[in-house]
Each structure stands twice: as structure tokens, then as C-alpha cells.
Design an enzyme around this catalytic site. Structure first.
Site, PDB file in Angstrom:
ATOM      1  N   GLU A  38     -12.760 -36.052 -13.562  1.00 21.57           N
ATOM      2  CA  GLU A  38     -12.536 -34.603 -13.485  1.00 21.57           C
ATOM      3  C   GLU A  38     -11.193 -34.176 -14.059  1.00 21.57           C
ATOM      4  O   GLU A  38     -11.031 -33.039 -14.495  1.00 21.57           O
ATOM      5  CB  GLU A  38     -12.683 -34.117 -12.043  1.00 21.57           C
ATOM      6  CG  GLU A  38     -11.612 -34.573 -11.078  1.00 21.57           C
ATOM      7  CD  GLU A  38     -11.915 -35.908 -10.447  1.00 21.57           C
ATOM      8  OE1 GLU A  38     -11.264 -36.244  -9.441  1.00 21.57           O
ATOM      9  OE2 GLU A  38     -12.795 -36.636 -10.963  1.00 21.57           O
ATOM     10  N   PRO A  96       1.877 -31.230 -10.834  1.00 19.94           N
ATOM     11  CA  PRO A  96       1.151 -29.957 -10.696  1.00 19.94           C
ATOM     12  C   PRO A  96      -0.352 -30.101 -10.543  1.00 19.94           C
ATOM     13  O   PRO A  96      -1.018 -29.184 -10.074  1.00 19.94           O
ATOM     14  CB  PRO A  96       1.490 -29.220 -12.005  1.00 19.94           C
ATOM     15  CG  PRO A  96       1.839 -30.312 -12.980  1.00 19.94           C
ATOM     16  CD  PRO A  96       2.518 -31.364 -12.162  1.00 19.94           C
ATOM     17  N   HIS A 150     -23.199 -33.624   0.319  1.00 15.87           N
ATOM     18  CA  HIS A 150     -21.772 -33.507   0.053  1.00 15.87           C
ATOM     19  C   HIS A 150     -21.088 -32.828   1.225  1.00 15.87           C
ATOM     20  O   HIS A 150     -21.517 -31.772   1.677  1.00 15.87           O
ATOM     21  CB  HIS A 150     -21.513 -32.702  -1.224  1.00 15.87           C
ATOM     22  CG  HIS A 150     -20.058 -32.607  -1.577  1.00 15.87           C
ATOM     23  ND1 HIS A 150     -19.386 -31.417  -1.652  1.00 15.87           N
ATOM     24  CD2 HIS A 150     -19.143 -33.570  -1.841  1.00 15.87           C
ATOM     25  CE1 HIS A 150     -18.114 -31.647  -1.970  1.00 15.87           C
ATOM     26  NE2 HIS A 150     -17.947 -32.941  -2.085  1.00 15.87           N
ATOM     27  N   HIS A 151     -20.015 -33.466   1.729  1.00 10.34           N
ATOM     28  CA  HIS A 151     -19.203 -32.907   2.808  1.00 10.34           C
ATOM     29  C   HIS A 151     -17.749 -32.855   2.352  1.00 10.34           C
ATOM     30  O   HIS A 151     -17.051 -33.872   2.397  1.00 10.34           O
ATOM     31  CB  HIS A 151     -19.293 -33.777   4.067  1.00 10.34           C
ATOM     32  CG  HIS A 151     -20.633 -33.762   4.725  1.00 10.34           C
ATOM     33  ND1 HIS A 151     -21.001 -34.714   5.658  1.00 10.34           N
ATOM     34  CD2 HIS A 151     -21.687 -32.926   4.616  1.00 10.34           C
ATOM     35  CE1 HIS A 151     -22.236 -34.460   6.083  1.00 10.34           C
ATOM     36  NE2 HIS A 151     -22.669 -33.380   5.458  1.00 10.34           N
TER      37      HIS A 151
END
Length: 707
Positions: free
Chosen positions: A511, A196, A416-417
Site C-alpha cells: 500500500e 509522515p 475484516h476487523h
């Protein structure tokens, strides 16, 4: 470079028909500790076995290919020539774990041709190193064949026992699974389907991704991986639980019946096996980079290893958001309706706050995520092509003002891309986006590929995406831009050839501690990562959480002590290291002194001790300086470790500043207790330290003048 061709004393035996009795050739590493035995069967099959100190570590393993609309290659092969050569040179790392790398091996080249009507030619290259073995296939130019379409590469690794393995499933889309420790016969990759927490996942086989690390019953460590993954599909390893065999399964595509298409001539990636008597030797090996081609970019002094902070963790803590709150008009153009939600993180003011903090603490980079339009529809939408614009800022973010402000303070913005895996959209904008970065003096970008690949039917780790990731590196290099890729293709040592491949994610990162359904990465995760994923190359793990209990996320936490978070800056190698927490969580903290001081680019790295999944201690010496740094981490078991400081310069005293777990520290109950002290040590010192459960140790060592 020294390259020596040795006499081929077995040529007469091998030039006969493949109908003869089985023949064998062997090639040994420079110190003779590793040997590859090449086997030719009576039916013209080519196989190999591997011996370490005369003990077999890989039993007879056969090599072949299944081809699309063509006969397989792997039978009726005759060895036309066999040539052994030695190679020994040293090459410079422009950045890395050390300044120079020795590349010393013995190579066997086999030139093969089929004896049937196909008469196709193939070459095999086997290299024996003191730290492992590797081989690759090559298909030269030949009459009647201009290309090959590969259905499957059947590379076998026949194990000699039911070894202990640390593995993640052979997912075609993502490497962000937790590692499992089991016997090879107990590997069940299919049970890891449909996790999940993962944005994209596809596990079609009972296979594992590489690097996968094994420990034999006698204590030998084997790690299987691939090197120089170029214009080819990523390799997973299928698991045969009964025969205890690992066998290559290439990542495929739903858009074509074959997995790889290549024009001749071409060579496959290297299939490599690190072999080590001790787990620590796996980390100190440079086999994966040695199997890649030399630097193609020339002078890369524009690549700057650095520490950075930035607008990232606050989104994972839900205190701000990536999106601004725009909507699309009837022409699908983003417009500001004046009804923004007010939680946008990438504002000019907020970025300046991070710049001020970085400048005050000697940190060179500030990452800004969520600065550009498109985040309102970046995930969860089937049609994501054209969503992101990589040159247009949100209304509350002034790129020019921010970059000028940073430059005045000696800080660089990190771009950041996030592509949301809409690959064609990114390729259409890359040149324009990188030119914009060049204009504002931005030298590095974090790229992202969250979600299923568009076009549908492609996978992150198939040939189509491997070529995209390479195109990004090559295009960025034209603008002198370094790439930190997230949701990447696996690291295979390509950083040697393209040093602007500065770092990458490719693992279950920090994260997940903020929002995973399991509540955070388990405490054994990073002591496993050090001996698995880190063997492939640099990791952008983003350490440095000081608010370990995550006040904003009561259902989550980081399973660590504060001392371990500091130790990660040494243990987990990357030339870019983030201090990921909020600036206010660092303000006034004595512990932050280690993050300020620690280097990111190294002259020398030595793994002092460790066991897979349990603990590891690494010492690294900074480049262009005399300081050393040591990091040590452990799993849930509190343990005593001994550090022998014999790696230090003789006849020189060092001031050792120790950041260690406090007396009552424990990752579950008391994670923030930290003891800071100083000692004087030298190369004759041997010191004992206690690591708390889930704990760590960080040491900075500074030479004392005149002592």
C-alpha cells in the site's frame, strides 16, 4: 522424540564459590559447527561467547536484569548444576514452507543461585543448532518471591567487528519503516523519527527492531531475533556504536514504571541468532519455529491456505472509500441521513463482482474492507473507543446475501476487523464478532491496529499488547477462525503453537506504493525483506499489481516489473496470497495465468541463490501435488542468473512455463514488457535467465506424463 542426557563431567568445578577464578563451559551443535562458550567471572557474572567453525562471531556478552523495587540480578551468581542434553525429533507443519521440520539441537541448562542474602534462583537454557544459537532465562518457584517486575533485561550481543547491517529503527509502535543498509557504527535510528507516512511511531532509543541481519567482513551472516514472545515485552536492540555491541531494550509503557510483570514461575522469550555461511541459508532455516512449543490447537484442518482478491486496493487508489457517509445522533448511534457520498466500496453489488471474478479464476477468498459501521471516525480522532461495530453492516452491504452468494460459487468471504487500536472495544466484541463469522461460515479475518494504542501510554509492542494479540488468537481458535494481523506484534514463530496465526503484515507493504511521500517502496526493498522480516514468518504483502504506473495516482508507482510481481507469489512466503489489483486489470492478461496456477502451501522450499538487498531465487514444491514453482527478483541492477534444476525429481521431465522480463523491460521505463514461453527441463538442466532492472522471473514446472 529422542532426548539424551549426557554425563556432566564438569560439575565438581562449578559447584564452588563464585569467588573462584573464572570458569567456562561450552555446548556445541550436533554437527559441531556452532559452539556456545559459557563464562563465569570472578564476581559471579554469567556471560557467553559464540563460535562458528571455531571463529568467534560473538565476543564475551554478559546477562543481567534490572528490577523494580528489588536488587538487580546478574552478580554473585553461583552455578549449582549444569546439564547437557541432546534432542532430535521431527514435527509436522499443518501448513507452511514444508511438511515436516527437524528440530535437532544440544541444550545446556544452568541452575544458578545468588550467593548473597537475596539467594534468588535463576535458570539459563542455551541451545546450539547447526543453523544458529538461542538462549532464554527462567525463574522457578522459590521462597520469598512470587513475581518479578522487570525494568530492563540486559542481554548483550558483543559483535566482533563493524559489520554491515540491514535494519529498521527500534520503533515501539510500528515495523513499517524502510530498511537502511549501513555499518553498525553508522546506525542512527533516531533520525527515523516522525515519518509522515506512519500512523503511529515512537523511537526513544538508538535501537533497531528484529530481525536485524548482519554480514561480517568474512561473509558470515548473522540475524538477531526472538522466538516465542509470550506475556512479555517485545525486544529492540540498542546500538553502542563505539563498543559495537547490541543490547536488549524492552518496549515499555507510560502507565507503569516497569516493562514486564510476571508471576513465578516463568520463562522469557528465546533470544536467537541465526548463523549462516551464505545468505540463502538464513531463509531455509526453521530456527524460529523450532524454538516454539508444539501445536496446542490439535486438529487444524479447518485452516485453509488460499489466494484471495478483494475490496482493498481500490480504496488506496481513491476510486472508492471505506466509509459510507453516516453520522451520529445525539446518543452517538450511527444513522443513515440519506446523504451518503456514493463512493463506498463495500457494497453488496461490488462484493458480488469480486466473488464472480474469484469463482471464474479458481480463487477461494474475497476480502471485504469497509463493510461495518464506524469508518467515518476510524482515524484522527482521540476518542475512538466504541467507534467500530464488528457485527453491524452499512446499509448497502447485506452480509447474509453476500456470504450465501459466495458459498454458492465455492468462494469464502474474508472478514475484516479494523480496531483503530481501540483495543478494549475490540475485546468487548470479539466473541460476538467471531460467533457471527462462525454463523456465516467465515473462517478467517484480517485484523488491523492503525494509530496510537488506546489506552494512551501503551505501545503496539509492549507486554500489554503482546497479551492482547495472544488473546485474539486464543479466542478466535475457539470459533475455528484464522487471524491475519496487520499492525501486529512481530512474528516470533508462534504459528507453530497457534497455527491459526495464519499470516501478518509487520513491514512496509504494497500500500505504500500507492500513497507514500517517497513515491513508492524502493526497488531494493523486497530483496532486503526476504533476508530480514521474512525470517520471522509469513508476510501478507499483497502482491499482484498489474497497473504498475498507477493511473489513478500519477505521483506514485510500483517500482517493479510485471514479472517481478508474479515472482513475489513464490519469493514472499504466506499461506494466504492476495491478487490485489482491480479485476479489470487482470481480465484478458496472459500473465494472470501464473497467479491462477501458483500454489500457496508447500511440501518443500529451497532458496537457490541470493544476496541480501540484491537478489533472491526460491523454488517451492506444492503440497498434495507434483508441481514446482520458482520465483526470482532483483534490485535496480539488471543481472544474469543461473538456475540449476537439480531439485526436480530424477528421471522426470517437466514442462517449464516461464514468465520473464521482456528484452527491453525496465522497472522505470518499460515495466510491463513480459515474455512468456515454454521449455522442457529435468533435474540435469541448468538454464540462464536475464532479470531486468527491478525485474523478476516466475516459473511453473509441471511433470510430463510418461517422460
Amino acid at each position: 522424540m529422542i532426548k539424551k542426557i549426557l554425563p556432566v563431567i564438569f560439575t565438581a568445578i562449578l559447584l564452588g564459590s563464585c569467588s573462584q577464578e573464572p570458569q567456562s563451559i561450552s555446548v556445541s551443535s550436533p554437527s559441531k559447527n556452532n559452539r556456545i562458550q559459557i563464562i563465569q567471572s570472578s564476581k559471579g557474572r554469567i556471560g557467553y561467547a559464540v563460535f562458528h567453525d571455531n571463529a568467534m562471531v560473538l565476543d564475551t556478552s554478559w546477562l543481567s536484569f534490572d528490577l523494580y523495587e528489588a536488587d538487580p540480578i546478574g552478580q554473585n551468581l553461583m552455578i549449582q548444576t549444569a546439564t547437557i542434553s541432546t534432542h532430535d525429533d521431527t514435527w509436522p507443519m499443518p501448513w507452511g514452507e514444508q511438511t515436516e521440520v527437524r528440530n535437532h539441537y544440544t541444550e545446556l541448562q544452568l541452575v544458578l543461585q545468588e550467593t548473597d542474602e537475596n539467594a534468588r534462583q535463576m535458570e539459563l537454557y542455551f541451545r546450539a543448532y547447526d543453523d544458529g544459537v538461542a538462549f532464554r532465562y527462567a525463574f522457578p518457584e522459590q521462597e520469598g518471591i512470587d513475581s518479578l517486575k522487570i525494568l530492563e533485561e540486559n542481554t548483550e550481543f558483543s559483535l566482533t567487528g563493524d559489520h554491515t547491517a540491514w535494519w529498521i529503527p527500534g520503533d515501539w509502535d510500528i515495523y513499517e519503516h524502510l530498511y537502511t543498509k549501513s555499518k553498525v557504527s553508522e546506525i542512527d535510528a533516531l533520525s527515523k523519527r516522525d515519518h509522515p507516512d506512519l500512523a503511529a511511531t515512537y523511537i526513544p532509543n538508538n535501537a533497531v527492531n528484529t530481525p536485524v541481519t548482519l554480514r561480517t567482513g568474512s561473509g558470515i551472516h548473522l540475524s538477531f531475533h526472538e522466538a516465542n514472545l509470550t506475556d512479555y515485552s517485545g525486544m529492540t536492540l540498542g546500538v553502542d556504536k563505539e563498543s559495537l555491541q547490541l543490547k536488549s531494550i524492552l518496549v515499555g509503557s507510560e502507565n507503569r514504571p516497569y516493562k514486564v510483570s510476571r508471576a513465578l514461575p516463568f520463562a522469557t522469550p528465546w533470544r536467537m541468532v541465526q548463523i549462516a555461511d551464505q545468505a540463502t541459508d538464513l531463509i531455509d532455516s526453521r530456527l524460529v519455529v523450532n524454538l516454539n512449543e508444539p501445536n496446542k490447537l490439535g486438529d487444524v484442518s479447518w485452516i485453509e491456505p488460499k489466494k484471495y482478491v478483494g475490496i482493498w486496493w481500490e480504496m488506496h487508489m481513491n476510486t472508492s472509500r471505506w466509509d459510507y457517509g453516516m453520522t451520529k445522533d445525539t446518543n452517538k448511534n450511527w444513522i443513515d441521513t440519506g446523504k451518503a457520498h456514493g463512493k463506498h466500496g463495500a457494497t453488496t453489488a461490488n462484493t458480488k463482482r469480486y466473488i464472480d471474478f474469484a469463482a471464474a479464476n479458481g480463487i477461494k477468498g474475497v476480502l471485504v474492507e469497509g463493510w461495518n459501521t464506524g469508518w467515518e471516525e476510524w482515524i484522527g480522532f482521540e476518542d475512538r473507543e466504541g467507534v467500530f461495530d464488528f457485527v453491524t453492516s452499512y446499509p448497502d452491504y447485506d452480509l447474509e446475501e453476500v456470504t450465501n452468494y459466495a458459498k454458492e460459487r465455492g468462494v469464502e468471504i474474508i472478514m475484516h476487523h479494523e480496531t483503530s487500536s481501540a483495543v478494549k472495544t475490540y475485546e468487548q466484541q470479539m466473541d460476538t464478532a467471531y460467533a457471527l463469522m462462525k454463523k456465516y461460515g467465515i473462517g478467517s479475518v484480517k485484523t488491523g491496529y492503525v494509530g496510537k494504542i488506546i489506552p494512551k501510554g501503551e505501545y503496539h509492542h509492549g507486554q500489554w499488547m503482546v497479551n492482547h494479540y495472544r488473546k485474539v488468537l486464543e479466542t478466535a481458535a475457539k470459533y475455528q477462525i484464522a487471524i491475519n494481523a496487520h499492525e501486529p506484534i512481530k512474528a516470533t514463530g508462534i504459528r507453530r503453537t497457534y497455527p491459526n496465526a495464519i499470516s501478518r503484515e509487520g513491514l512496509r507493504g504494497q500500500e505504500f506504493n500507492a500513497w507514500s511521500s517517497e513515491g513508492g517502496n524502493p526497488v531494493e526493498h523486497l530483496p532486503i525483506v526476504a533476508f530480514t522480516r521474512m525470517l520471522a514468518g509469513p508476510i501478507d504483502f499483497t502482491p499482484g499489481v498489474f497497473d504498475i504506473m498507477l493511473q489513478e495516482k500519477p505521483d506514485n508507482r510500483v517500482n517493479t516489473t510485471l514479472a517481478q510481481q508474479l515472482a513475489l507469489y513464490v519469493v514472499l512466503y504466506s499461506p494466504i496470497q492476495m491478487a490485489c489489483d482491480f479485476p479489470e486489470n487482470y481480465e484478458g492478461s496472459m500473465a494472470f495465468g501464473f497467479i491462477r496456477d501458483v500454489a500457496v502451501d508447500w511440501e518443500k522450499s529451497i532458496t537457490l541463490n541470493g544476496e541480501v538487498g540484491e537478489y533472491v531465487t526460491i523454488a517451492r514444491k506444492e503440497r498434495n501435488g507434483d508441481r514446482w514453482f520458482v520465483g526470482s527478483i532483483t534490485d535496480a541492477k539488471a543481472r544474469d542468473i543461473v538456475i540449476n534444476f537439480d531439485f526436480l525429481m530424477p528421471n522426470q521431465s517437466y514442462r517449464a512455463r516461464l514468465y520473464q522480463d521482456g528484452r527491453n523491460a525496465d522497472y522505470k521505463t518499460n515495466p510491463n514488457e513480459l515474455q512468456i514461453e515454454e521449455r522442457i527441463v529435468n533435474s540435469n538442466s541448468m538454464e540462464f535467465f536475464k532479470l531486468a532492472s527491478g525485474g523478476g522471473l516466475a516459473i511453473s514446472l509441471t511433470p510430463i506424463e510418461g517422460k
